[in-house]
Structures are given as C-alpha cells and as structure tokens.
Design an enzyme around this catalytic site. Structure first.
Site, PDB file in Angstrom:
ATOM      1  N   CYS A 182      -4.843   3.746   1.271  1.00 33.79           N
ATOM      2  CA  CYS A 182      -4.119   2.765   2.248  1.00 33.79           C
ATOM      3  C   CYS A 182      -4.321   3.273   3.775  1.00 33.79           C
ATOM      4  O   CYS A 182      -4.671   4.394   4.025  1.00 33.79           O
ATOM      5  CB  CYS A 182      -2.598   3.281   2.223  1.00 33.79           C
ATOM      6  SG  CYS A 182      -1.477   2.392   3.557  1.00 33.79           S
TER       7      CYS A 182
ATOM      8  N   CYS B  82       6.102  -9.244   6.327  1.00 35.29           N
ATOM      9  CA  CYS B  82       6.093  -8.151   5.845  1.00 35.29           C
ATOM     10  C   CYS B  82       6.070  -7.144   7.002  1.00 35.29           C
ATOM     11  O   CYS B  82       5.433  -7.314   7.988  1.00 35.29           O
ATOM     12  CB  CYS B  82       4.859  -7.946   5.200  1.00 35.29           C
ATOM     13  SG  CYS B  82       4.257  -6.075   4.476  1.00 35.29           S
TER      14      CYS B  82
ATOM     15  N   CYS C 130      -0.880   8.320   1.543  1.00 33.99           N
ATOM     16  CA  CYS C 130      -1.522   7.588   0.395  1.00 33.99           C
ATOM     17  C   CYS C 130      -3.120   7.342   0.531  1.00 33.99           C
ATOM     18  O   CYS C 130      -3.505   6.923   1.399  1.00 33.99           O
ATOM     19  CB  CYS C 130      -0.760   6.494  -0.107  1.00 33.99           C
ATOM     20  SG  CYS C 130       0.889   6.539  -0.074  1.00 33.99           S
TER      21      CYS C 130
ATOM     22  N   CYS D 147      -2.135  -5.754   1.252  1.00 33.62           N
ATOM     23  CA  CYS D 147      -1.451  -4.576   0.808  1.00 33.62           C
ATOM     24  C   CYS D 147      -2.503  -3.662   1.222  1.00 33.62           C
ATOM     25  O   CYS D 147      -3.423  -3.383   0.726  1.00 33.62           O
ATOM     26  CB  CYS D 147      -1.227  -4.493  -0.379  1.00 33.62           C
ATOM     27  SG  CYS D 147      -0.096  -3.438  -0.771  1.00 33.62           S
TER      28      CYS D 147
ATOM     29  N   GLU E 189       1.577  -3.709  13.262  1.00 33.54           N
ATOM     30  CA  GLU E 189       1.169  -5.119  12.736  1.00 33.54           C
ATOM     31  C   GLU E 189       2.397  -5.601  11.816  1.00 33.54           C
ATOM     32  O   GLU E 189       3.002  -4.965  11.015  1.00 33.54           O
ATOM     33  CB  GLU E 189       0.194  -4.972  11.769  1.00 33.54           C
ATOM     34  CG  GLU E 189      -1.337  -4.698  12.885  1.00 33.54           C
ATOM     35  CD  GLU E 189      -2.661  -4.396  12.122  1.00 33.54           C
ATOM     36  OE1 GLU E 189      -3.556  -4.802  12.704  1.00 33.54           O
ATOM     37  OE2 GLU E 189      -2.504  -4.180  11.214  1.00 33.54           O
TER      38      GLU E 189
ATOM     39  N   CYS F 220       2.036   6.455   9.427  1.00 29.27           N
ATOM     40  CA  CYS F 220       2.692   7.062   8.399  1.00 29.27           C
ATOM     41  C   CYS F 220       2.631   8.273   8.037  1.00 29.27           C
ATOM     42  O   CYS F 220       1.326   8.848   7.929  1.00 29.27           O
ATOM     43  CB  CYS F 220       2.489   5.958   7.199  1.00 29.27           C
ATOM     44  SG  CYS F 220       3.465   6.208   5.486  1.00 29.27           S
TER      45      CYS F 220
END
Ligand code: SF4
Length: 339
Positions: free
Chosen positions: A117, A103, A114, A328, A90, A110
């Site tokens: 996220c 962005c 975290c 975010c 995305e 990933c």
C-alpha cells in the site's frame, strides 16, 4: 481545525451554546444549518440573531473546506485532494451507473505499514479530526449524487476510532444527516479491541482486510498480523450476530501466484464457512519498489469461481481510477507533504 464547528456532535454544540450564554435552541439551529443544509457561512444562517452571527464569526469557522485539487480518471473516477491542519488527504469519488461511492480517508498517512500500500509507504503523519473526515463528504462537489460511503481511503479507521465514530454519528443521527447506517462501510485490518467496540456501538457495515488466511503469509503482507492474528480476528467476528441488515465483508487483494492457490481456497472455506459474509476480491495494483505481481483477469475469475464452489460468496471488485492512482492501495499525499 480547532475552532471549527463542523464535526461537533449535538451534545457538543449544546455545550458550546451554553458556554456563550446563547438561547438553547441555537444548538438545534446550528446542527441544522451545518449538517442538513451544509451552510458554509455564519452570515447565511438567517434565523440566528445578528449578535450570534457576529459572535460565531469572531470565534469560529464553520469548518467547510472545498478540495484544492481534482484529478479525473478516464473511467469517471475523481480523486480529490483536501488540505487539513497538518497535511493533505485524498478522497476518491467513484460513480457507477445509478450509484456513487465515496472512499473517505481517516488519517494523514498510516501506521499499519501494509507491504502493498502506498499510504503505508508514506508512514503516519497525523490523525484527522471528525471535522476533517466529514468535510471530505459534505464539501464534495458531487455530494448530492453520493449513495455509499466506504472508509477505505488513507489510514486505518479503527486507529482514529473516536473521530470516525463521531462522523458516522453525524451522518446517521436524526439531528444530523439521518442517512441509513447501511450506506456506510468501515474497513479495518483487524484491530480487535476497536473492532469489538465498533460491532457493539455502530450499526454500519464492517469490512475486514484479510488478504491471506495463513498467519506467516499475512504477516509478510501486513505487520498487524503479529498483534492481531487473522484467526483471532475471525473468532471475535463470530461472537457477533450478523443476521440483521448490516453486512460483514472481507477485502482480499489478489497477488499473482501468491494468495490464490487451492490451499487458500480450502483455508478460506474452513475459516469463513457458515459465516454470513462476502469476500471482495481486488486485483493488486503494482506499487513501485514492491515485487508483488498483478493477477490476470483469468486468475481472478478462476479464484472467485473456486471460492463460490466452496459456498463462499466472492465477487470481483472492479478496479477504478488506476490511471490517476485513485485505486485501492494507491492513495498517497507523500509528494504534497514533501516526505
Ligand atoms: Fe494503512 Fe490500509 Fe494502507 Fe494498510 S492498506 S497501510 S491499513 S491505509
């Protein structure tokens, strides 16, 4: 994709041209068609000979792939979905008066995990090639409006260093798009060896995700703290001269009642005092299955003011695209990947 030309540097294009015994200037023509003119078809590259076009058609793909889906937020933010070789990514387009920021994602999923996220919750699927990264920019329907580029989408850019650097090289070189490096900001959780290389090898801006100045608390939010503690990250950043045009910023997601206390203000002032940098405060967006809370507007303003009082330049970053999960920490292609 393997036989795509998009994402090749000038040197790689010269090698390709040499491999096929084409005239040397074909490399110049190809980078111009691909990067300056964003030409999607070899047949439209009119100054190439017919045989060269045929050879390219037989062996290669230009590598341009338009997005396959778009969601539009009520604040004008758009979230695009791109198909890449082994998955989906995305990309968020964020228009704001006379600016428009893109962005960009650097990985499918990933590895950093975290806590706050959605991409981290998706886990890691695959690296993006330089072509897949740059395609998010060059195939964007709003390309002409773009003023700024942040590598803060899915993935940790420093964990796909070579591909990200190649993309930046193409965007900023004279033979490529010749854009100013200060229009690009690359984020990192603080992968020190690659961050050091980035400071040396690139002129683009750097954004470090901090989220807490305290080791134990940061560790509970970001597993990477075990390998690269924030104190060592800051020590490495202090070795670099930030007095030029490029900017250093710290991203700081604010969690209600957790990382916005007086102690945090004091510790941030101690760590960052005298550094030429800015702190971007980002409101946490609730994530399913995570007990961390979203702060109020008043909490955000108070925290910012206290930091400013200590001499730290802190600003609140407006939250955009939350209704379409483009804000975010909310990007995820878990559903598309059927994970
Ligand atoms: Fe990865 Fe960034 Fe999400 Fe952390 S915040 S899991 S580094 S995408």
């Amino acid at each position: 994709m393997d036989n795509s030309l998009l994402g090749l540097s000038f040197d790689e294009m010269k090698q390709l041209v040499q491999k096929h015994d084409l005239p040397k200037f074909t490399a110049n023509q190809l980078v111009e068609w691909l990067y300056k003119k964003r030409c999607r078809n070899f047949d439209d590259m009119t100054n190439l000979s017919k045989t060269t076009r045929q050879l390219l058609n037989d062996n290669y793909d230009t590598g341009f792939h338009p997005p396959i889906k778009v969601q539009v937020s009520n604040d004008g933010t758009k979230k695009y979905l791109f198909h890449v070789e082994d998955g989906y990514v995305e990309t968020a387009y964020i228009p704001d008066r006379d600016r428009a920021t893109l962005c960009v994602s650097s990985q499918v999923g990933c590895k950093m995990g975290c806590e706050f996220c959605q991409t981290g919750k998706q886990g890691f699927q695959t690296q993006l090639s330089a072509g897949d990264i740059i395609n998010q920019i060059l195939s964007l329907p709003e390309f002409e409006n773009l003023t700024n580029f942040v590598f803060m989408g899915m993935g940790e850019p420093m964990d796909n260093y070579d591909a990200v650097m190649r993309c930046l090289e193409i965007m900023t070189s004279e033979w490529g798009l010749a854009m100013s490096p200060t229009r690009f900001t690359v984020s990192t959780v603080g992968v020190i060896p690659f961050m050091k290389r980035f400071m040396k090898e690139s002129k683009c801006n750097l954004a470090v995700s901090m989220h807490s100045p305290f080791h134990d608390e940061r560790l509970s939010l970001m597993p990477v703290e075990a390998a690269y503690p924030i104190s060592e990250v800051i020590h490495a950043l202090r070795q670099h001269d930030w007095s030029g045009q490029r900017r250093l910023s710290f991203e700081y997601i604010v969690f209600k009642g957790l990382n916005d206390t007086k102690d945090h203000v004091r510790e941030l002032a101690r760590l960052l005092g005298s550094m030429r940098c800015r702190v971007n405060l980002i409101r946490f967006h609730s994530v399913p299955g995570v007990s961390l809370q979203s702060p109020s507007d008043k909490d955000m303003v108070q925290f910012r003011d206290k930091l400013n009082d200590k001499g730290i330049i802190a600003t609140i970053r407006a939250s955009r695209g939350q209704d379409i999960d483009a804000a975010c920490g909310l990007l995820s292609t878990r559903n598309e990947m059927q994970l």
